[in-house]
Design an enzyme around this catalytic site. Structure first.
Site, PDB file in Angstrom:
ATOM      1  N   SER A  64      38.469  45.340  94.035  1.00 38.62           N
ATOM      2  CA  SER A  64      37.627  45.581  93.015  1.00 38.62           C
ATOM      3  C   SER A  64      38.176  46.864  92.060  1.00 38.62           C
ATOM      4  O   SER A  64      37.731  46.872  91.222  1.00 38.62           O
ATOM      5  CB  SER A  64      36.392  45.769  93.512  1.00 38.62           C
ATOM      6  N   LYS A 114      33.911  52.654  94.099  1.00 32.08           N
ATOM      7  CA  LYS A 114      33.553  52.610  92.371  1.00 32.08           C
ATOM      8  C   LYS A 114      34.069  53.721  91.652  1.00 32.08           C
ATOM      9  O   LYS A 114      34.055  54.832  92.380  1.00 32.08           O
ATOM     10  CB  LYS A 114      32.486  51.746  92.093  1.00 32.08           C
TER      11      LYS A 114
END
Length: 204
Positions: A64, A114
Site C-alpha cells: 500500500s 500510511k
C-alpha cells in the site's frame, strides 16, 4: 616382624572434600560471571525501554505504500518526536487499527503504515485524480499513480488525522474507513535498514 598399618582415607571425608571443592568451584564461577550477568540484564532492560518508549523495528506487510516502501521492507519507527509535537502532513506513521478497521476484521495488534495528509481542522477531498488539502491541489511526486476515485470534501476532527497510502489505488486508508485517532499512532517511520541496497532515511 611387626607389620605397619597404612592409613587409608576415610571415604566419607573424601566425598565431603569433593563436594566442598565442587561447591567452591561453582561459587568462583558465579562470582566471575556476576559482572557479565549484570551487563546482560542491563542491556535487556535498556532494549525493552527503548522498544517501548523510543524506537522499534517494524516490517511492511503490504504494497500500500509503493513506491516509497515495498512489501518486506524493515523500518525503524521512532516514538519520541510526537511527545513534543503532533504528526505533520507528509509524515509516514505506523499505527494500531482504529475501531473502524477492527470492525472490518483486523486485529488490534496488527499495525498499519500510511502517510499523513490532513491534520485536525484540515479539509481533504479527492477529484479528477488529485488530492486537495484545504482547497489546494497537493504536489505528490511520491505516489504510484493518481487516485482513480472521488472523495467529497471532509473535515478532519480534533485529535485525528486523514491518512493515505502512496499506492493510492491499492490502499485501505482514510478514504475507505475514515479518520485516524491520534492515540492510535505508534510512531513515525524514519529509517529503512533492510534490504541493504535500499537502506537509508525515509523522507516525508
Amino acid at each position: 616382624m611387626t607389620s605397619q598399618k597404612t592409613n587409608s582415607p576415610d571415604p566419607a571425608t573424601t566425598t565431603q572434600e569433593i563436594k566442598t571443592s565442587e561447591a567452591s568451584g561453582w561459587l568462583r564461577l558465579w562470582r566471575s560471571q556476576q559482572e557479565n550477568i549484570r551487563l546482560v540484564a542491563i542491556a535487556l532492560v535498556m532494549a525493552l525501554i527503548i522498544r517501548i518508549f523510543v524506537a522499534e523495528p517494524r516490517y511492511i506487510p503490504s504494497d500500500s505504500m509503493i513506491p516509497t516502501l515495498h512489501t518486506g521492507d524493515r523500518l525503524v519507527v521512532e516514538k519520541v518526536s510526537y511527545w513534543f509535537h503532533p504528526a505533520e502532513t507528509g509524515d509516514i506513521v505506523v499505527f494500531e487499527p482504529p475501531a473502524q478497521l477492527q470492525s472490518m476484521g483486523y486485529q488490534k495488534n496488527q499495525v498499519f503504515i500510511k502517510r499523513v495528509i490532513g491534520q485536525p481542522g484540515d479539509t481533504v477531498s479527492v477529484k479528477n485524480g488529485r488530492v486537495y488539502l484545504n482547497g489546494r491541489s497537493l504536489s505528490e511526486d511520491y505516489i504510484a499513480e493518481p487516485p482513480a476515485y472521488q472523495l467529497n470534501s471532509v473535515q478532519v476532527p480534533a485529535e485525528s488525522y486523514f491518512v493515505m497510502g502512496d499506492n493510492r489505488n491499492d490502499s485501505n486508508d482514510s478514504h475507505v474507513w475514515g479518520f485516524l485517532p491520534q492515540q492510535n499512532i505508534i510512531g513515525r517511520a524514519v529509517f529503512r535498514f533492510f534490504p541493504l541496497d535500499r537502506m537509508g532515511f525515509i523522507s516525508s
